[in-house]
Design a protein around this motif. Structure first.
Motif, PDB file in Angstrom:
ATOM      1  N   GLU A 296      18.780 -21.963  -3.912  1.00 47.23           N
ATOM      2  CA  GLU A 296      19.298 -23.144  -2.618  1.00 47.23           C
ATOM      3  C   GLU A 296      20.092 -23.723  -2.724  1.00 47.23           C
ATOM      4  O   GLU A 296      20.609 -24.833  -2.072  1.00 47.23           O
ATOM      5  CB  GLU A 296      17.752 -23.772  -2.386  1.00 47.23           C
ATOM      6  N   LEU A 297      20.764 -23.586  -3.576  1.00 43.05           N
ATOM      7  CA  LEU A 297      21.985 -24.690  -4.308  1.00 43.05           C
ATOM      8  C   LEU A 297      23.778 -23.766  -3.353  1.00 43.05           C
ATOM      9  O   LEU A 297      24.606 -24.487  -4.490  1.00 43.05           O
ATOM     10  CB  LEU A 297      22.555 -24.332  -5.387  1.00 43.05           C
ATOM     11  N   GLY A 298      23.639 -22.262  -2.952  1.00 44.79           N
ATOM     12  CA  GLY A 298      24.785 -22.444  -2.740  1.00 44.79           C
ATOM     13  C   GLY A 298      25.377 -20.989  -3.105  1.00 44.79           C
ATOM     14  O   GLY A 298      24.066 -20.689  -4.563  1.00 44.79           O
ATOM     15  N   ALA A 299      26.247 -20.330  -2.453  1.00 45.47           N
ATOM     16  CA  ALA A 299      26.374 -18.876  -2.971  1.00 45.47           C
ATOM     17  C   ALA A 299      26.264 -18.393  -4.900  1.00 45.47           C
ATOM     18  O   ALA A 299      26.380 -17.171  -4.739  1.00 45.47           O
ATOM     19  CB  ALA A 299      27.623 -18.350  -1.952  1.00 45.47           C
ATOM     20  N   ALA A 300      27.446 -19.279  -5.044  1.00 47.12           N
ATOM     21  CA  ALA A 300      27.596 -19.197  -6.278  1.00 47.12           C
ATOM     22  C   ALA A 300      26.642 -19.573  -7.606  1.00 47.12           C
ATOM     23  O   ALA A 300      26.293 -19.989  -8.830  1.00 47.12           O
ATOM     24  CB  ALA A 300      28.625 -20.144  -6.820  1.00 47.12           C
ATOM     25  N   ALA A 301      25.204 -20.032  -7.120  1.00 48.76           N
ATOM     26  CA  ALA A 301      23.909 -20.269  -7.659  1.00 48.76           C
ATOM     27  C   ALA A 301      22.754 -19.308  -7.702  1.00 48.76           C
ATOM     28  O   ALA A 301      22.498 -18.300  -6.804  1.00 48.76           O
ATOM     29  CB  ALA A 301      23.390 -21.235  -7.278  1.00 48.76           C
ATOM     30  N   PRO A 302      23.517 -17.587  -8.716  1.00 47.98           N
ATOM     31  CA  PRO A 302      22.365 -15.761  -8.965  1.00 47.98           C
ATOM     32  C   PRO A 302      21.379 -16.892  -9.224  1.00 47.98           C
ATOM     33  O   PRO A 302      20.915 -16.518 -10.500  1.00 47.98           O
ATOM     34  CB  PRO A 302      23.930 -16.097  -9.693  1.00 47.98           C
ATOM     35  N   ALA A 303      20.957 -17.260  -8.759  1.00 51.13           N
ATOM     36  CA  ALA A 303      18.785 -17.320  -8.621  1.00 51.13           C
ATOM     37  C   ALA A 303      18.516 -16.673  -9.332  1.00 51.13           C
ATOM     38  O   ALA A 303      16.950 -16.220  -9.811  1.00 51.13           O
ATOM     39  CB  ALA A 303      18.443 -17.520  -7.439  1.00 51.13           C
ATOM     40  N   ALA A 304      18.958 -15.067  -9.042  1.00 52.79           N
ATOM     41  CA  ALA A 304      17.781 -13.526  -9.437  1.00 52.79           C
ATOM     42  C   ALA A 304      17.775 -13.302 -10.899  1.00 52.79           C
ATOM     43  O   ALA A 304      17.600 -13.170 -11.344  1.00 52.79           O
ATOM     44  CB  ALA A 304      18.478 -12.797  -8.304  1.00 52.79           C
ATOM     45  N   ASP A 305      19.520 -14.257 -11.537  1.00 50.91           N
ATOM     46  CA  ASP A 305      19.812 -14.029 -12.959  1.00 50.91           C
ATOM     47  C   ASP A 305      19.770 -14.901 -13.511  1.00 50.91           C
ATOM     48  O   ASP A 305      20.051 -15.433 -14.422  1.00 50.91           O
ATOM     49  CB  ASP A 305      21.503 -12.936 -12.735  1.00 50.91           C
ATOM     50  N   ALA A 306      18.833 -15.452 -12.934  1.00 46.57           N
ATOM     51  CA  ALA A 306      19.053 -17.351 -13.925  1.00 46.57           C
ATOM     52  C   ALA A 306      17.960 -17.228 -14.179  1.00 46.57           C
ATOM     53  O   ALA A 306      17.246 -17.420 -14.552  1.00 46.57           O
ATOM     54  CB  ALA A 306      18.766 -18.852 -12.761  1.00 46.57           C
ATOM     55  N   ALA A 307      18.553 -18.277 -16.222  1.00 48.88           N
ATOM     56  CA  ALA A 307      17.390 -18.414 -16.454  1.00 48.88           C
ATOM     57  C   ALA A 307      17.900 -19.927 -17.535  1.00 48.88           C
ATOM     58  O   ALA A 307      18.558 -20.182 -17.747  1.00 48.88           O
ATOM     59  CB  ALA A 307      17.389 -17.382 -17.993  1.00 48.88           C
ATOM     60  N   VAL A 308      16.477 -20.987 -16.436  1.00 49.02           N
ATOM     61  CA  VAL A 308      17.100 -22.429 -16.785  1.00 49.02           C
ATOM     62  C   VAL A 308      16.097 -22.848 -17.860  1.00 49.02           C
ATOM     63  O   VAL A 308      14.691 -22.269 -18.006  1.00 49.02           O
ATOM     64  CB  VAL A 308      16.009 -22.546 -15.389  1.00 49.02           C
ATOM     65  N   THR A 309      16.432 -23.329 -18.852  1.00 47.26           N
ATOM     66  CA  THR A 309      15.817 -23.870 -20.289  1.00 47.26           C
ATOM     67  C   THR A 309      15.511 -25.464 -18.861  1.00 47.26           C
ATOM     68  O   THR A 309      16.169 -26.128 -19.404  1.00 47.26           O
ATOM     69  CB  THR A 309      16.594 -24.058 -20.887  1.00 47.26           C
ATOM     70  N   VAL A 310      14.272 -26.293 -19.648  1.00 49.15           N
ATOM     71  CA  VAL A 310      13.920 -27.466 -19.208  1.00 49.15           C
ATOM     72  C   VAL A 310      13.946 -28.071 -20.733  1.00 49.15           C
ATOM     73  O   VAL A 310      12.846 -27.686 -21.182  1.00 49.15           O
ATOM     74  CB  VAL A 310      12.594 -27.854 -18.350  1.00 49.15           C
ATOM     75  N   LEU A 311      14.898 -29.140 -20.393  1.00 50.38           N
ATOM     76  CA  LEU A 311      14.081 -30.068 -21.992  1.00 50.38           C
ATOM     77  C   LEU A 311      14.105 -31.397 -21.425  1.00 50.38           C
ATOM     78  O   LEU A 311      14.623 -32.346 -20.972  1.00 50.38           O
ATOM     79  CB  LEU A 311      15.297 -29.982 -22.668  1.00 50.38           C
ATOM     80  N   ASP A 312      12.389 -32.097 -21.796  1.00 51.78           N
ATOM     81  CA  ASP A 312      11.963 -33.235 -20.900  1.00 51.78           C
ATOM     82  C   ASP A 312      11.436 -33.565 -22.340  1.00 51.78           C
ATOM     83  O   ASP A 312      10.137 -33.083 -23.170  1.00 51.78           O
ATOM     84  CB  ASP A 312      11.260 -33.160 -20.168  1.00 51.78           C
ATOM     85  N   LYS A 313      10.960 -35.155 -22.405  1.00 50.51           N
ATOM     86  CA  LYS A 313      10.554 -35.852 -23.303  1.00 50.51           C
ATOM     87  C   LYS A 313       9.186 -36.121 -22.615  1.00 50.51           C
ATOM     88  O   LYS A 313       8.244 -35.822 -23.702  1.00 50.51           O
ATOM     89  CB  LYS A 313      11.134 -36.986 -23.619  1.00 50.51           C
ATOM     90  N   PHE A 314       8.777 -35.697 -21.205  1.00 50.68           N
ATOM     91  CA  PHE A 314       7.705 -36.136 -20.942  1.00 50.68           C
ATOM     92  C   PHE A 314       7.573 -37.517 -20.765  1.00 50.68           C
ATOM     93  O   PHE A 314       6.065 -37.550 -21.484  1.00 50.68           O
ATOM     94  CB  PHE A 314       6.765 -34.586 -20.635  1.00 50.68           C
ATOM     95  N   THR A 315       7.832 -39.001 -20.408  1.00 42.28           N
ATOM     96  CA  THR A 315       7.472 -39.735 -20.360  1.00 42.28           C
ATOM     97  C   THR A 315       6.918 -39.973 -19.307  1.00 42.28           C
ATOM     98  O   THR A 315       6.882 -38.956 -18.966  1.00 42.28           O
ATOM     99  CB  THR A 315       8.296 -40.738 -20.745  1.00 42.28           C
ATOM    100  N   TYR A 316       6.096 -40.722 -18.679  1.00 48.47           N
ATOM    101  CA  TYR A 316       5.036 -41.825 -17.702  1.00 48.47           C
ATOM    102  C   TYR A 316       5.481 -41.143 -16.425  1.00 48.47           C
ATOM    103  O   TYR A 316       5.170 -40.425 -15.918  1.00 48.47           O
ATOM    104  CB  TYR A 316       5.310 -42.865 -18.047  1.00 48.47           C
ATOM    105  N   ALA A 317       7.200 -40.732 -16.266  1.00 43.70           N
ATOM    106  CA  ALA A 317       7.886 -40.650 -14.852  1.00 43.70           C
ATOM    107  C   ALA A 317       7.882 -38.838 -14.895  1.00 43.70           C
ATOM    108  O   ALA A 317       7.938 -38.661 -13.409  1.00 43.70           O
ATOM    109  CB  ALA A 317       9.228 -40.756 -14.405  1.00 43.70           C
ATOM    110  N   ALA A 318       7.662 -38.184 -15.783  1.00 43.84           N
ATOM    111  CA  ALA A 318       7.816 -36.788 -15.823  1.00 43.84           C
ATOM    112  C   ALA A 318       6.205 -36.265 -16.026  1.00 43.84           C
ATOM    113  O   ALA A 318       5.585 -36.890 -15.676  1.00 43.84           O
ATOM    114  CB  ALA A 318       8.482 -36.309 -17.319  1.00 43.84           C
ATOM    115  N   HIS A 319       6.753 -35.053 -14.372  1.00 44.33           N
ATOM    116  CA  HIS A 319       4.997 -34.254 -13.806  1.00 44.33           C
ATOM    117  C   HIS A 319       5.122 -32.884 -14.713  1.00 44.33           C
ATOM    118  O   HIS A 319       6.197 -32.154 -13.549  1.00 44.33           O
ATOM    119  CB  HIS A 319       4.953 -35.047 -13.133  1.00 44.33           C
TER     120      HIS A 319
END
Length: 326
Positions: free
Chosen positions: A26-49
């Protein structure tokens, strides 16, 4: 070829929207969703869910950690095509009570992340920031050349992180751009910010705490439009530059409160006027011309987006009720 993205602070309000939108294409033609690999780094403080993130999607890996911890950060940035830094402490009131965590995450964390990106030769880094770094403006709108003049420890720490990132671009050639956005709203925002706080209070039959006389003016942009802007800067923005993500609606807090009361069928007796915040900036306004020149246009009309946001909180009490005190 796999497009590898590290999203720091990716379990929070805006970061998780970015992750979902990237994986959904959903971020535009150049954002290749099918080939994306996303790593999320989060401290998971109170505002992260954790529920903000997609479950069962093999393209998304979630790591609990802190951007201030250099060793794990170095390991995560290695081999990535893009790093987007949403990680931050963000609530002004909390920073006024104690600014230490804000300086650590918002300034020192950016230095740690920028250094790791330099060492790993990461092709692209976006530092996500805020209009609050400029302080208050009486008339007109800031362009990207305006000097920072923060009023709160939160804003000062964000300005510090921005300056660290930009200094790395100038001194070391780090391919980093900074986005500074107006007030962002939408589903899954922790209920301490104005819109989700007022909505959840009204849904529980409580009053809403309006600071001072409510004359403070803010610009508003839907979270999905904010995320599209961030990714546009990642794709087309120039390293070493700042880009404003300007909302297309400016309202006083009093006018916004009136709209929320109308949407929830409540009257003015539900407003509790409270003492104003210390150092409360009166007015923010951004000139978004530089980003518009890259092709950005907000897509979500404010009144429609606000109504949809109210409905989301109405329909998802299981998400926000456990986050609130009784």
């Amino acid at each position: 070829m796999t497009y590898r993205v590290l999203v720091t602070g990716g379990a929070g309000f805006i970061g998780s929207c970015y992750v979902r939108a990237l994986l959904n294409g959903e971020l535009g033609a150049a954002a290749p969703a099918a080939d994306a690999a996303v790593t999320v780094l989060d401290k998971f403080t109170y505002a992260a869910h954790p529920a903000n993130l997609p479950s069962g999607d093999g393209r998304c890996t979630v790591v609990e950690g802190d951007i201030c911890d250099a060793d794990p950060v170095r390991g995560l940035v290695a081999g990535t095509d893009l790093v987007v830094n949403f990680a931050a402490e963000t609530h002004v009131d909390r920073s006024i009570r104690d600014g230490g965590d804000f300086v650590r995450s918002n300034t020192l964390g950016v230095e740690t992340l920028a250094r790791a990106c330099l060492d790993a030769r990461v092709p692209r880094l976006v530092q996500v920031s805020t209009d609050e770094v400029y302080g208050s403006i009486a008339h007109g709108a800031w362009d990207e050349s305006a000097p920072v003049a923060p009023s709160s420890p939160y804003a000062a720490a964000k300005a510090g992180g921005d300056l660290v990132a930009l200094s790395c671009a100038r001194t070391h050639g780090l391919p980093v751009s900074v986005t500074r956005c107006s007030n962002t709203y939408g589903p899954r925002q922790f209920p301490e910010k104005l819109i989700p706080l007022f909505v959840t209070n009204l849904l529980r039959g409580r009053q809403v705490p309006l600071y001072g006389d409510g004359r403070n003016v803010r610009e508003w942009i839907h979270v999905s439009d904010h995320c599209r802007a961030v990714h546009l800067v990642a794709e087309r923005g120039a390293p070493g530059e700042v880009y404003h993500v300007a909302g297309d609606t400016r309202l006083t807090n009093r006018a916004l409160t009136k709209l929320l009361l109308e949407l929830l069928g409540a009257g003015p007796e539900r407003i509790a006027h409270v003492a104003d915040r210390t150092g409360h900036d009166l007015r923010y306004a951004l000139d978004g011309g530089r980003l518009a020149a890259l092709g950005h246009r907000p897509r979500v009309p404010f009144r429609a987006g606000l109504a949809d946001t109210v409905e989301w909180y109405r329909d998802h009490p299981e998400w926000w009720r456990p986050l609130l005190p009784d």
